[in-house]
Design an enzyme around this catalytic site. Structure first.
Site, PDB file in Angstrom:
ATOM      1  N   GLY A   8      44.637  47.448  53.532  1.00 52.35           N
ATOM      2  CA  GLY A   8      45.763  46.846  52.793  1.00 52.35           C
ATOM      3  C   GLY A   8      47.020  46.884  53.654  1.00 52.35           C
ATOM      4  N   GLY A  11      50.299  44.538  53.249  1.00 49.74           N
ATOM      5  CA  GLY A  11      51.099  44.572  52.030  1.00 49.74           C
ATOM      6  C   GLY A  11      52.488  45.136  52.258  1.00 49.74           C
ATOM      7  N   GLN A  12      53.227  45.288  51.145  1.00 48.51           N
ATOM      8  CA  GLN A  12      54.612  45.761  51.222  1.00 48.51           C
ATOM      9  C   GLN A  12      54.687  47.135  51.883  1.00 48.51           C
ATOM     10  OE1 GLN A  12      56.491  46.898  47.547  1.00 48.51           O
ATOM     11  NE2 GLN A  12      58.543  46.788  48.414  1.00 48.51           N
ATOM     12  N   LEU A  13      53.852  48.052  51.459  1.00 50.44           N
ATOM     13  CA  LEU A  13      53.852  49.400  52.026  1.00 50.44           C
ATOM     14  C   LEU A  13      53.158  49.419  53.393  1.00 50.44           C
ATOM     15  CD1 LEU A  13      54.217  52.504  51.824  1.00 50.44           C
ATOM     16  CD2 LEU A  13      52.124  52.572  50.459  1.00 50.44           C
ATOM     17  N   ASP A  51      37.214  43.224  53.447  1.00 50.11           N
ATOM     18  CA  ASP A  51      37.281  43.224  51.983  1.00 50.11           C
ATOM     19  C   ASP A  51      36.785  44.592  51.526  1.00 50.11           C
ATOM     20  OD1 ASP A  51      37.029  42.972  49.283  1.00 50.11           O
ATOM     21  OD2 ASP A  51      35.811  41.145  49.326  1.00 50.11           O
ATOM     22  N   ILE A  52      37.645  45.347  50.885  1.00 49.25           N
ATOM     23  CA  ILE A  52      37.300  46.726  50.537  1.00 49.25           C
ATOM     24  C   ILE A  52      36.147  46.810  49.529  1.00 49.25           C
ATOM     25  CG2 ILE A  52      39.069  46.940  48.720  1.00 49.25           C
ATOM     26  CD1 ILE A  52      37.735  49.612  51.159  1.00 49.25           C
ATOM     27  N   TYR A 141      46.581  48.481  35.406  1.00 45.69           N
ATOM     28  CA  TYR A 141      46.968  49.124  36.666  1.00 45.69           C
ATOM     29  C   TYR A 141      47.132  50.640  36.455  1.00 45.69           C
ATOM     30  CZ  TYR A 141      50.177  50.198  40.595  1.00 45.69           C
ATOM     31  OH  TYR A 141      50.796  50.730  41.704  1.00 45.69           O
ATOM     32  N   LYS A 145      44.953  53.717  37.982  1.00 48.31           N
ATOM     33  CA  LYS A 145      45.557  54.770  38.810  1.00 48.31           C
ATOM     34  C   LYS A 145      45.239  56.150  38.220  1.00 48.31           C
ATOM     35  CE  LYS A 145      47.589  52.507  42.202  1.00 48.31           C
ATOM     36  NZ  LYS A 145      47.054  52.602  43.569  1.00 48.31           N
TER      37      LYS A 145
HETATM   38  P1  NAD Z   1      50.767  44.901  48.065  1.00 51.54           P
HETATM   39  O1  NAD Z   1      50.235  44.078  46.951  1.00 51.54           O
HETATM   40  O2  NAD Z   1      52.012  44.473  48.749  1.00 51.54           O
HETATM   41  O3  NAD Z   1      49.653  45.078  49.200  1.00 51.54           O
HETATM   42  C1  NAD Z   1      48.295  45.269  48.905  1.00 51.54           C
HETATM   43  C2  NAD Z   1      47.490  44.731  50.073  1.00 51.54           C
HETATM   44  O4  NAD Z   1      46.122  44.883  49.757  1.00 51.54           O
HETATM   45  C3  NAD Z   1      47.746  43.229  50.333  1.00 51.54           C
HETATM   46  O5  NAD Z   1      48.080  43.017  51.694  1.00 51.54           O
HETATM   47  C4  NAD Z   1      46.419  42.583  49.981  1.00 51.54           C
HETATM   48  O6  NAD Z   1      46.104  41.453  50.794  1.00 51.54           O
HETATM   49  C5  NAD Z   1      45.444  43.726  50.227  1.00 51.54           C
HETATM   50  N1  NAD Z   1      44.188  43.524  49.489  1.00 51.54           N
HETATM   51  C6  NAD Z   1      44.020  42.995  48.254  1.00 51.54           C
HETATM   52  N2  NAD Z   1      42.724  42.922  47.957  1.00 51.54           N
HETATM   53  C7  NAD Z   1      42.055  43.457  49.005  1.00 51.54           C
HETATM   54  C8  NAD Z   1      40.674  43.662  49.277  1.00 51.54           C
HETATM   55  N3  NAD Z   1      39.728  43.289  48.414  1.00 51.54           N
HETATM   56  N4  NAD Z   1      40.344  44.244  50.455  1.00 51.54           N
HETATM   57  C9  NAD Z   1      41.290  44.598  51.359  1.00 51.54           C
HETATM   58  N5  NAD Z   1      42.611  44.396  51.148  1.00 51.54           N
HETATM   59  C10 NAD Z   1      42.986  43.833  49.989  1.00 51.54           C
HETATM   60  O7  NAD Z   1      50.914  46.387  47.511  1.00 51.54           O
HETATM   61  P2  NAD Z   1      51.884  47.537  48.060  1.00 51.54           P
HETATM   62  O8  NAD Z   1      53.156  47.440  47.339  1.00 51.54           O
HETATM   63  O9  NAD Z   1      51.868  47.555  49.527  1.00 51.54           O
HETATM   64  O10 NAD Z   1      51.124  48.820  47.482  1.00 51.54           O
HETATM   65  C11 NAD Z   1      50.258  49.587  48.285  1.00 51.54           C
HETATM   66  C12 NAD Z   1      49.699  50.710  47.444  1.00 51.54           C
HETATM   67  O11 NAD Z   1      50.787  51.527  46.967  1.00 51.54           O
HETATM   68  C13 NAD Z   1      48.927  50.258  46.209  1.00 51.54           C
HETATM   69  O12 NAD Z   1      47.840  51.125  45.996  1.00 51.54           O
HETATM   70  C14 NAD Z   1      49.932  50.423  45.098  1.00 51.54           C
HETATM   71  O13 NAD Z   1      49.323  50.644  43.868  1.00 51.54           O
HETATM   72  C15 NAD Z   1      50.699  51.623  45.565  1.00 51.54           C
HETATM   73  N6  NAD Z   1      52.034  51.673  44.977  1.00 51.54           N
HETATM   74  C16 NAD Z   1      52.967  50.747  45.334  1.00 51.54           C
HETATM   75  C17 NAD Z   1      54.227  50.785  44.742  1.00 51.54           C
HETATM   76  C18 NAD Z   1      55.282  49.781  45.088  1.00 51.54           C
HETATM   77  O14 NAD Z   1      56.359  49.804  44.487  1.00 51.54           O
HETATM   78  N7  NAD Z   1      55.049  48.893  46.049  1.00 51.54           N
HETATM   79  C19 NAD Z   1      54.521  51.778  43.788  1.00 51.54           C
HETATM   80  C20 NAD Z   1      53.530  52.673  43.437  1.00 51.54           C
HETATM   81  C21 NAD Z   1      52.291  52.633  44.059  1.00 51.54           C
HETATM   82  C1  AKB Z   2      54.572  48.198  40.110  1.00 51.65           C
HETATM   83  O1  AKB Z   2      55.662  47.858  39.622  1.00 51.65           O
HETATM   84  O2  AKB Z   2      53.468  47.834  39.691  1.00 51.65           O
HETATM   85  C2  AKB Z   2      54.614  49.155  41.269  1.00 51.65           C
HETATM   86  C3  AKB Z   2      54.444  50.568  40.812  1.00 51.65           C
HETATM   87  C4  AKB Z   2      55.591  51.302  40.258  1.00 51.65           C
HETATM   88  O3  AKB Z   2      53.365  51.104  40.890  1.00 51.65           O
HETATM   89  N1  AKB Z   2      55.828  48.961  41.973  1.00 51.65           N
END
Ligand code: NAD
Ligand code: AKB
Length: 319
Positions: A8, A11-13, A51-52, A141, A145
């Protein structure tokens, strides 16, 4: 020598965490992967389109790169999850179980998997939500989690998998865009402010939510993963906290830098999700166990984003 796989990573993180993992372990020891093609931020790393949900593919990547640590970030977030609950449940649960099974089979050194404040629900104490408390999430979601946290603890207790986790609040960064969460407004708002456009917020102006600047989230993640094993006493997921604010407060913070900025409020289905989550989080267990300490408050985060974002956008235009 660790060999780190980030799942992943686009993604944002992932886009920001992968860079920091490269600084820690050496870029050559980090393999970025995602279901999508690599984005500009992570193009310098070895990349696997993965693909996970595909166990054979996952195992092949682990074997081929002799992976020792996995950061499993791929998930469907809260707002997107409500549009297709079964898909979100499937991806969030099967993805995690595939990683935990691989960790057991290949005896991987460490696994990181993020949880979220979404594990809490409407009857959870809203203010200073404790580490151990009522958990009754009502989004797919949040349910995934919470189940994921139980699986992490299970794999640690039964199989000795060293899996570590944080319950992130809403993450706010400017280097990458969010992917379908309820807290995404707090990223989008800075882009509108810098474009000189008014902002329409999908939450009401007084919706308090726990949030964290991306640098703090990355620091928390790496501090947790680098802490000695004996300091990690929570094997479900640690509460971590930094700042709580409302949309109206972030608008005021931006107005200190851009006085003409304005916002209107037009709550949609995400309001109910936000209303089911805490206002603020008690993270004293993380502070005591492995020394967690955030560095950014709301105004410091606003200044950093408003200074950094124009330069970043300019560099994209040059590419
Ligand atoms: P995001 O949606 O920006 O990134 C997720 C990534 O996973 C994407 O690049 C997507 O292409 C990839 N992905 C989706 N399906 C996939 C698959 N089948 N196989 C492989 N990759 C796949 O999410 P994020 O904001 O980067 O969040 C990362 C993690 O942190 C997540 O587990 C999320 O629940 C957790 N999280 C994020 C936040 C937040 O505010 N961003 C808050 C709490 C927890
Ligand atoms: C969401 O809003 O779904 C995420 C989170 C807090 O897990 N940013």
């Amino acid at each position: 020598m660790e060999k780190v796989l980030v799942i992943g990573a686009c993604g944002q993180l992932g886009s920001e965490l992968t860079i920091e993992l490269g600084k820690l372990h050496g870029d050559e020891n980090v393999v970025a992967s995602d279901i999508t093609k690599p984005n500009a931020a992570i193009r310098k790393f070895k990349f696997e389109q993965l693909d996970i949900m595909n166990v054979t593919q996952l195992n092949a990547v682990i074997e081929n790169h002799q992976i020792t640590q996995v950061y499993h970030l791929a998930a469907i977030l809260s707002a997107k999850g409500e549009e297709n609950p079964q898909w979100a449940w499937n991806l969030n649960m099967t993805g995690l179980l595939n990683v935990l099974e691989a960790a057991k089979t290949y005896k991987l050194n460490k696994i990181y998997w993020p949880s979220s404040i979404a594990v809490f629900g409407p009857t959870t104490p809203r203010t200073n939500t404790p580490q151990d408390t009522v958990m009754d999430p009502n989004t797919v979601y949040g349910i995934s989690k919470l189940a994921g946290e139980r699986w992490c603890e299970y794999y640690f207790e039964k199989y000795g998998v060293d899996v570590r986790s944080l319950r992130y609040p809403g993450l706010i960064g400017y280097k990458s865009l969010p992917g379908g969460g309820t807290t995404d407004y707090a990223v989008d708002i800075y882009h509108k402010a810098l474009n000189g456009e008014p902002f329409e917020c999908f939450l009401s102006k007084d919706t308090y939510l726990p949030m964290m600047y991306m640098s703090d989230a990355i620091k928390a993640t790496i501090d947790l993963m680098e802490a000695p094993q004996e300091q990690i006493k929570v094997r479900s997921s640690y509460n971590v906290s930094a700042i709580s604010f409302t949309p109206e407060q972030i608008v005021k913070s931006i107005q200190k830098e851009i006085p003409e900025f304005s916002a209107t409020y037009n709550p949609d289905f995400r309001q109910a999700i936000a209303d089911s989550w805490p206002d603020s989080i008690d993270d004293s267990v993380a502070r005591n166990d492995w020394g967690w300490q955030p560095a950014y408050d709301l105004d410091k985060m606003t200044r950093t984003i408003l200074e950094g974002l124009p330069e970043l956008l300019e560099s994209f235009q040059k590419v």
